[in-house]
Design an enzyme around this catalytic site. Structure first.
Site, PDB file in Angstrom:
ATOM      1  N   SER A   3     -16.809  28.647  -7.316  1.00 28.36           N
ATOM      2  CA  SER A   3     -18.203  28.347  -7.696  1.00 28.36           C
ATOM      3  C   SER A   3     -19.020  28.071  -6.448  1.00 28.36           C
ATOM      4  O   SER A   3     -18.498  27.573  -5.445  1.00 28.36           O
ATOM      5  CB  SER A   3     -18.264  27.124  -8.608  1.00 28.36           C
ATOM      6  OG  SER A   3     -18.151  25.937  -7.860  1.00 28.36           O
ATOM      7  N   ASP A   4     -20.314  28.393  -6.511  1.00 29.43           N
ATOM      8  CA  ASP A   4     -21.171  27.913  -5.436  1.00 29.43           C
ATOM      9  C   ASP A   4     -21.136  26.388  -5.496  1.00 29.43           C
ATOM     10  O   ASP A   4     -20.796  25.786  -6.508  1.00 29.43           O
ATOM     11  CB  ASP A   4     -22.599  28.464  -5.562  1.00 29.43           C
ATOM     12  CG  ASP A   4     -23.353  28.357  -4.222  1.00 29.43           C
ATOM     13  OD1 ASP A   4     -22.880  27.617  -3.320  1.00 29.43           O
ATOM     14  OD2 ASP A   4     -24.407  29.001  -4.059  1.00 29.43           O
ATOM     15  N   TRP A   5     -21.491  25.787  -4.401  1.00 30.90           N
ATOM     16  CA  TRP A   5     -21.330  24.343  -4.222  1.00 30.90           C
ATOM     17  C   TRP A   5     -22.180  23.547  -5.239  1.00 30.90           C
ATOM     18  O   TRP A   5     -23.399  23.480  -5.125  1.00 30.90           O
ATOM     19  CB  TRP A   5     -21.669  23.979  -2.783  1.00 30.90           C
ATOM     20  CG  TRP A   5     -20.476  23.954  -1.861  1.00 30.90           C
ATOM     21  CD1 TRP A   5     -20.184  22.970  -0.947  1.00 30.90           C
ATOM     22  CD2 TRP A   5     -19.407  24.904  -1.743  1.00 30.90           C
ATOM     23  NE1 TRP A   5     -19.010  23.265  -0.295  1.00 30.90           N
ATOM     24  CE2 TRP A   5     -18.507  24.440  -0.766  1.00 30.90           C
ATOM     25  CE3 TRP A   5     -19.107  26.097  -2.390  1.00 30.90           C
ATOM     26  CZ2 TRP A   5     -17.341  25.115  -0.412  1.00 30.90           C
ATOM     27  CZ3 TRP A   5     -17.938  26.784  -2.045  1.00 30.90           C
ATOM     28  CH2 TRP A   5     -17.080  26.293  -1.073  1.00 30.90           C
TER      29      TRP A   5
END
Ligand code: BGC
Length: 753
Positions: free
Chosen positions: A302-304
């Site tokens: 996942s993106d942060w």
């Protein structure tokens, strides 16, 4: 405020013993694995790293090795592999219990020392390795990714990736977060400089080559942000609305090509949602398309802060939550124990992480910190910039300048005495000799253009004026043989540009300087298109983008003819924002940002939407279809020599080949990027033309070469939503060849069945 925004503000065996012994002996004999017993701590307990296992046999396939390890793992060990352990500066209630295991990058994922599975040390690395200043390390800044795209050169992209991969490992990282390939739907997107332009075939081919070569250095590769994260405004809350056909033929095609070429270990899902479901819990994107249709074998990270759920995200195909364990830590374990996430689903996530670790070589090649090849990497950075700066105007052959004839040079521009501009956000590379500039600070890379010019022409009179007072800059220009204005436009992650004008009254400055001396050369240091109200008055324009660590030297070598420009625009430069598909950027309204707004109903829902109703008409396809004149078209760029095209032949069929001849008709050696476009039959319902291939041809003065471009059938196809796949529309196709999307002297028709 959403957590990650807050962070930005703060700173941002079932194997028998006999088999094991046999395989370990084999491995030892083959010399492919060693037994290392090292001390570290996991979950606060001392842990021994044991590499003496049958899966250490590198002749087994990554799938076999991953399956063998998986069988040995406890539930807790499996969960460990599915989330990050925090990023320095990222707020959490309970601080990361093992900060000393981190390497100072974007985060890390625990390993399983008893099984020889290493920690994954992750760093951002778009155009170079991030965060070197705060860690006391060195990183080379390559030209911005959009610049690399302007080279149209898969080999340059490969060299770009190799430098980053090697420097990541030298710093102790074994996973990159580079590989941004969101296509340029709106040139005001603050991350345009991190991406590879507006065409899916060009962007996908280049990101694929970049990541293939980066990953070959034994780092887990990543391609991001999947998908339709095409603006920064409200990126955590926005719903990108676009139909499947349009999506598949534009944004997703870039990913499809890139993933196909690189086989990256990871793909990062983006913050935004697509058609109502957040990307990191979107089954169509993650499972149906990426994993099933494209056969992606790596893991989805996942993106942060982009994970919003446990059961839904896991079922949709998210494998690893970053940078922490809010949904994929204790909650995932509980969901598995309660039967809400099946063991098979859990194991698929774990297998994917393990498989990438084996496939990318991070198990077989543990990182060893080392001193990077600074000289070599700088030379690569320079070479790439020399192939990436686009010559947009050269009236009367003003360029190249002659070192003998030019005795006085006015160097003008707000930072021309400081360095060359770079792009901000998580892509930011730190400049040598300075501390970390922090989140969204403007960073200038030394040496400055003035220093480089002074060193190159010790006898010439090189004088500087910042341009703060246009009249004084004009006076200096007037008494100089030539004036070079270094103009900039800064961009960063986390923001979009309000417009495409040069900031801080640089348009006025350029007008004043050009009025005083027609031999005015404008060097643009921008991460995207800019408008140029002064274009008719200046002598020459060089789009240098963000030039990286060797930006100033590369620009000077082009201006003085030591390098012959060959780059072409990977994106259209419009005349004006009103010509964009969406003259106004859509931004979130009051109360539409932050986690509370997204989680209002208990389930994550976007709070506002952007309708990409231009659909397939991205970039040049929009301007072509709408018959809008542009400032500089996609694929445009000048050289110090000239080229002629002739003899087009098209062999059409399953394997379509386009053949033609390119001749260097000028007096200098040079390279031409020969572009091939196709117009599909009218019944296909497509924009007027699309790029289907190209070739970069190096030609000595007067030399001719026959060029063959084979065209992938998919690049001639449309995505048929009802039929659920790519299909060639039978009919008459027109193939056009030339040096820019608007200068295509050769054309031939061919029937495809
Ligand atoms: C960015 C990613 C980046 C990550 C880690 C996010 O905000 O969108 O591109 O890799 O942070 O720094």
């Amino acid at each position: 405020m959403k957590r990650n925004e807050l962070w930005r503000v703060r700173r941002r065996a079932s194997v028998t013993i006999r088999l094991g012994v046999l395989a370990a002996c084999l491995a030892a004999i083959l010399g492919v694995a060693t037994t290392v017993l090292a001390q570290h701590r996991m979950h606060g307990q001392p842990a021994k790293e044991d590499r003496n296992h049958p899966w250490m046999n590198a002749s087994l396939s990554p799938d076999e090795r991953a399956n063998m390890v998986l069988k040995e793992m406890t539930l807790d060990e499996k969960i460990d592999l599915l989330h990050g352990m925090g990023m320095p500066g990222w707020p959490r209630e309970v601080e990361n219990p093992e900060p000393e295991l981190g390497n100072g990058g974007a985060g890390f994922v625990l390993g399983v020392p008893r099984l020889g599975i290493p920690i994954v040390q992750i760093s951002d690395a778009a155009y170079g390795v991030r965060s070197s200043a705060e860690n006391g390390r060195y990183s080379t800044a390559l030209p911005a990714n959009i610049a690399a795209a302007a080279s149209w050169d898969p080999e340059a992209a490969c060299a770009f990736g190799m430098v980053i991969g090697k420097e990541l490992r030298a710093q102790g990282y074994n996973m990159t977060l580079g590989g941004g390939v969101n296509i340029t739907r709106d040139p005001r997107n603050g991350r345009t400089f991190e991406y590879l332009g507006e065409d899916p075939v060009l962007a996908g081919t280049l990101v694929g080559n970049l990541m293939k070569c980066e990953q070959a250095q034994h780092v887990i590769g990543d391609i991001k942000h999947y998908a339709v994260n095409d603006q920064e405004s409200g990126r955590n809350e926005v719903d990108s609305i676009i139909g499947k056909r349009e999506l598949r033929e534009s944004d997703l095609l870039a990913f499809e090509i890139g993933v196909g070429i690189a086989n990256p270990g990871a793909v990062m899902c983006s913050y935004n949602s697509w058609n109502g479901d957040f990307a990191c819990e979107n089954k169509y994107l993650l499972t149906d398309v990426l994993k099933k249709e494209w056969g992606f074998k790596g893991f989805v990270v996942s993106d942060w802060g982009g994970t919003h759920s446990t059961v839904k995200a896991s079922a949709a195909g998210l494998d690893n939550e970053e940078p922490l364990d809010e949904f994929f830590g204790a909650k995932l374990k509980a969901a598995v124990e309660a039967g809400k996430v099946s063991t098979a689903e859990l194991d698929d996530h774990v297998r994917r992480v393990l498989r990438s670790e084996f496939a990318c070589g991070i198990v077989d090649h543990p990182t060893k910190k080392s001193v990077p090849d600074i000289e070599g990497d700088l030379a690569t950075a320079r070479k790439i910039e020399e192939q990436s700066a686009v010559l947009l105007k050269n009236a009367g052959g003003l360029l190249p300048l002659s070192g003998q004839a030019v005795m006085s040079i006015a160097v003008i521009g707000p930072h021309a005495n400081e360095g060359m501009m770079s792009g901000g956000g998580s892509a930011q590379v730190d400049a040598p000799g300075r501390p970390s500039a922090g989140w969204q600070a403007q960073v200038w890379f030394p040496p400055s253009p003035i220093k480089v010019l002074e060193a190159k022409f010790p006898v010439a009179n090189v004088q500087f004026d910042s341009g703060a007072n246009p009249a004084s800059a004009a006076a200096l220009a007037k008494k100089s043989d030539v004036a070079i204005v270094f103009a900039y436009q800064w961009m960063s992650e986390g923001m979009d540009l309000e417009n495409l004008s040069l900031p801080v009254k640089q348009d006025e400055l350029i007008e004043a300087v050009a009025a005083a001396n027609p031999k005015t050369i404008v060097v643009l240091e921008t991460g995207t298109a800019v408008t140029m109200p002064w274009l008719d008055r200046v002598g020459a324009v060089l789009e240098a983008w963000y030039g990286g660590s060797k930006g100033a030297e590369a620009v000077v070598s082009i201006l003085f003819g030591n390098a012959n420009p060959s780059a072409k625009l990977p994106m259209t430069f419009p005349q004006n924002e009103v010509d964009l598909p969406h003259p106004q950027l859509v931004k979130p309204g009051p109360g539409q940002t932050g986690e509370a707004a997204v989680m209002k109903t208990g389930e994550a829902k976007p709070t506002f939407s952007v309708k990409y109703d231009e659909g397939l008409k991205v970039g040049y396809k929009w301007y072509d279809a709408e018959k809008k004149a542009v400032l500089f078209p996609f694929g445009y760029g000048l050289s110090y020599t000239t080229f002629a095209y002739s003899g087009l032949k098209v062999t059409a069929g399953r394997d379509t080949t386009v053949t033609f001849t390119v001749r260097n008709t000028g007096k200098r050696d040079g390279a031409e990027i020969a572009e091939v476009y196709a117009a599909l039959p009218a019944s296909a319902g497509e924009p007027p033309k699309r790029l289907v291939g190209w070739s970069k041809v190096w030609l000595k003065a007067g030399e001719s070469k026959d060029v063959n471009v084979s065209v992938d059938a998919k690049y001639l196809s449309i995505y048929d939503e009802t039929g659920g796949g790519w299909k060639l529309v039978p009919g008459s196709y027109t193939f056009m060849v030339g040096g820019s999307s608007q200068e295509l002297p050769l054309s031939a028709r061919a029937d495809l069945k």
